[in-house]
Design a protein around this motif. Structure first.
Motif, mmCIF file in Angstrom:
data_model
loop_
_atom_site.group_PDB
_atom_site.id
_atom_site.type_symbol
_atom_site.label_atom_id
_atom_site.label_comp_id
_atom_site.label_asym_id
_atom_site.label_seq_id
_atom_site.Cartn_x
_atom_site.Cartn_y
_atom_site.Cartn_z
ATOM 1 N N UNK A 4 0.869 -1.180 0.000
ATOM 2 C CA UNK A 4 0.000 0.000 0.000
ATOM 3 C C UNK A 4 0.899 1.221 0.000
ATOM 4 N N UNK A 5 0.630 2.152 -0.915
ATOM 5 C CA UNK A 5 1.466 3.350 -1.037
ATOM 6 C C UNK A 5 0.615 4.565 -0.684
ATOM 7 N N UNK A 6 0.916 5.240 0.427
ATOM 8 C CA UNK A 6 0.223 6.507 0.703
ATOM 9 C C UNK A 6 0.941 7.601 -0.095
ATOM 10 N N UNK A 7 0.173 8.559 -0.589
ATOM 11 C CA UNK A 7 0.775 9.591 -1.438
ATOM 12 C C UNK A 7 1.164 9.039 -2.800
ATOM 13 N N UNK A 8 0.526 7.942 -3.197
ATOM 14 C CA UNK A 8 0.902 7.255 -4.444
ATOM 15 C C UNK A 8 0.473 7.963 -5.717
ATOM 16 N N UNK A 9 -0.311 9.042 -5.589
ATOM 17 C CA UNK A 9 -0.657 9.820 -6.783
ATOM 18 C C UNK A 9 0.274 11.032 -6.916
ATOM 19 N N UNK A 10 1.269 11.097 -6.049
ATOM 20 C CA UNK A 10 2.222 12.206 -6.107
ATOM 21 C C UNK A 10 3.432 11.849 -6.959
ATOM 22 N N UNK A 11 4.442 12.668 -6.881
ATOM 23 C CA UNK A 11 5.647 12.523 -7.705
ATOM 24 C C UNK A 11 6.362 11.191 -7.431
ATOM 25 N N UNK A 12 6.945 11.023 -6.270
ATOM 26 C CA UNK A 12 7.736 9.809 -6.004
ATOM 27 C C UNK A 12 6.818 8.595 -5.874
ATOM 28 N N UNK A 13 5.676 8.781 -5.208
ATOM 29 C CA UNK A 13 4.767 7.656 -4.965
ATOM 30 C C UNK A 13 4.271 7.008 -6.249
ATOM 31 N N UNK A 14 4.008 7.817 -7.269
ATOM 32 C CA UNK A 14 3.494 7.235 -8.527
ATOM 33 C C UNK A 14 4.600 6.453 -9.243
ATOM 34 N N UNK A 15 5.834 6.928 -9.166
ATOM 35 C CA UNK A 15 6.950 6.167 -9.754
ATOM 36 C C UNK A 15 7.161 4.859 -8.980
ATOM 37 N N UNK A 16 6.968 4.924 -7.664
ATOM 38 C CA UNK A 16 7.102 3.708 -6.863
ATOM 39 C C UNK A 16 5.995 2.707 -7.241
ATOM 40 N N UNK A 17 4.778 3.212 -7.439
ATOM 41 C CA UNK A 17 3.671 2.321 -7.852
ATOM 42 C C UNK A 17 4.028 1.656 -9.183
ATOM 43 N N UNK A 18 4.572 2.421 -10.132
ATOM 44 C CA UNK A 18 4.994 1.848 -11.427
ATOM 45 C C UNK A 18 5.982 0.702 -11.198
ATOM 46 N N UNK A 19 6.970 0.957 -10.350
ATOM 47 C CA UNK A 19 8.026 -0.018 -10.120
ATOM 48 C C UNK A 19 7.470 -1.286 -9.466
ATOM 49 N N UNK A 20 6.637 -1.122 -8.434
ATOM 50 C CA UNK A 20 6.103 -2.291 -7.716
ATOM 51 C C UNK A 20 5.219 -3.120 -8.634
ATOM 52 N N UNK A 21 4.424 -2.458 -9.457
ATOM 53 C CA UNK A 21 3.554 -3.189 -10.400
ATOM 54 C C UNK A 21 4.403 -3.928 -11.432
ATOM 55 N N UNK A 22 5.458 -3.267 -11.905
ATOM 56 C CA UNK A 22 6.333 -3.901 -12.903
ATOM 57 C C UNK A 22 6.991 -5.158 -12.320
ATOM 58 N N UNK A 23 7.184 -5.157 -11.002
ATOM 59 C CA UNK A 23 7.777 -6.342 -10.357
ATOM 60 C C UNK A 23 6.731 -7.399 -10.032
ATOM 61 N N UNK A 24 5.457 -7.123 -10.397
ATOM 62 C CA UNK A 24 4.399 -8.125 -10.218
ATOM 63 C C UNK A 24 3.675 -8.049 -8.882
ATOM 64 N N UNK A 25 3.911 -6.973 -8.109
ATOM 65 C CA UNK A 25 3.223 -6.845 -6.818
ATOM 66 C C UNK A 25 1.833 -6.243 -7.012
ATOM 67 N N UNK A 26 0.948 -6.491 -6.051
ATOM 68 C CA UNK A 26 -0.361 -5.824 -6.040
ATOM 69 C C UNK A 26 -0.212 -4.527 -5.257
ATOM 70 N N UNK A 27 -0.813 -3.459 -5.765
ATOM 71 C CA UNK A 27 -0.596 -2.151 -5.136
ATOM 72 C C UNK A 27 -1.928 -1.442 -4.865
ATOM 73 N N UNK A 28 -2.124 -1.018 -3.610
ATOM 74 C CA UNK A 28 -3.219 -0.120 -3.257
ATOM 75 C C UNK A 28 -2.618 1.260 -3.039
ATOM 76 N N UNK A 29 -3.216 2.256 -3.662
ATOM 77 C CA UNK A 29 -2.740 3.630 -3.465
ATOM 78 C C UNK A 29 -3.772 4.390 -2.635
#
Ligand code: NAD
Length: 311
Positions: A4-29
């Motif tokens: 789960x990424x808080x602030x995931x629609x922001x600058x760093x958080x959205x890049x982190x969401x991209x990375x975690x998804x690319x690694x096959x993880x499930x992500x809640x923002x």
């Protein structure tokens, strides 16, 4: 991993969401969209194949506990934060109250680990002879955001001691890259990039001799992702260890962009830290991390991004 990424629609958080998804993880923002935007998650949505879920919520909302119980993440990456220019009360409410709510929700939902992105502001205005700073450097913050981030880091230690909730706190250097918002008093690399692409004069506040440790967003995200499974119970500096003066940064970026070689001068800003660089030694040992993007590569890529989509 379920993250789960808080602030995931922001600058760093959205890049982190991209990375975690690319690694096959499930992500809640979780993001209240106060400064972030769903547009930042467009790439993540495209590639997620249903692995991304967005929740519009303020981290201070008591309903965060139920939400986290429903999502049951193993790791929470806590990046929600107000604008750095927020006043003392807003900063304390959002950072301190919001973060304790995140920790409380994580504890109650049986989360294994919280990764927190603090900043070098926790160290205050260090003596240049102490640079690059190690984590053992005294924490004497002199800005509202620094005080609030230091308090959150203290809560992380307290939750680990009291409830066995694991954490890693990363003190990030000055992060820059695509999706960061420019603006007066905003992040200097991005503000220069947007000015240079728009043909606007840039303003350097003070003499331009102030130094920062600039870190490309992909490198920062790499450290965050590694901290999901490593570096438990530690504060870890994430920087290059090198200082770059703001006026040298401007000169180099102007040369890359074909812009004017000198910027306008503005008044020094109160509370601005004079010099900074963070020692990445502990990050190398405990996260197996080192930055791989040079400043020239990072600024070239940022300028290209601004040229492609100046809006
Ligand atoms: N950008 C940097 O150079 C840098 C350096 C050191 C530390 N940090 C820290 O990293 C984190 C992320 O930084 P960023 O540059 O991506 O910031 P950002 O402003 O781009 O992202 C923050 C996000 O949090 C959201 N948000 C704000 N308050 C919220 C709340 N109460 N509840 C839910 N969502 C909320 C915003 O809408 C936004 O999407 C912050 O904690 C920041 O302090 C950033």
């Amino acid at each position: 991993m379920k993250a789960l990424v808080t602030g995931g629609a922001g600058f760093i958080g959205s890049h982190l969401a991209d990375r975690l998804l690319a690694e096959g993880h499930e992500v809640d923002v979780v993001d209240d969209l106060s400064t972030g935007s769903l547009a930042n998650l467009a790439d993540a949505r495209r590639v997620s194949g249903g692995g991304l879920t967005f929740h519009q919520m303020d981290t201070r909302d008591p309903a965060l506990v139920q939400l986290m119980r429903r999502c049951r993440p193993q790791v929470v990456f806590h990046l929600a934060a107000p604008k750095p220019a927020a006043g003392a009360v807003e900063s304390a409410e959002s950072h301190v109250v919001g973060s304790t709510r995140v920790l409380e929700a994580a504890r109650q939902a049986g989360v294994h680990k919280v990764v927190y992105s603090s900043g070098a502001a926790i160290y205050g205005n260090p003596d240049p002879s102490d640079l690059p700073l190690r984590e053992s450097h005294p924490q004497r913050p002199c800005t509202m955001v620094g005080v609030a981030q230091k308090a959150v880091t203290d809560y992380l230690y307290a939750y680990r001691e009291t409830y066995d909730l694991e954490f890693t706190a990363l003190a990030l250097a000055h992060v820059y890259g695509p999706r960061q918002k420019p603006g007066v008093g905003g992040p200097v690399v991005t503000t220069f990039a947007s000015d240079l692409v728009a043909g606007r004069p840039s303003v350097i506040h003070g003499t331009g001799g102030a130094t920062r440790d600039f870190l490309y967003v992909d490198d920062a995200v790499d450290a965050l992702a590694r901290a999901g499974t490593r570096g438990g119970g530690l504060l870890i500096n994430v920087g290059s260890g090198h200082e770059t003066a703001v006026r040298d940064l401007y000169r180099a970026m102007a040369a890359q962009a074909g812009g004017p070689a000198t910027a306008d001068r503005g008044p020094a800003r109160p509370g601005d830290i004079r010099r900074l660089a963070l020692d990445p030694g502990r990050a190398s040992i405990h996260l197996g991390w080192k930055p791989w993007t040079t400043l020239a590569e990072g600024t070239a890529s940022l300028l290209e991004w601004w040229r492609a989509d100046p809006a």
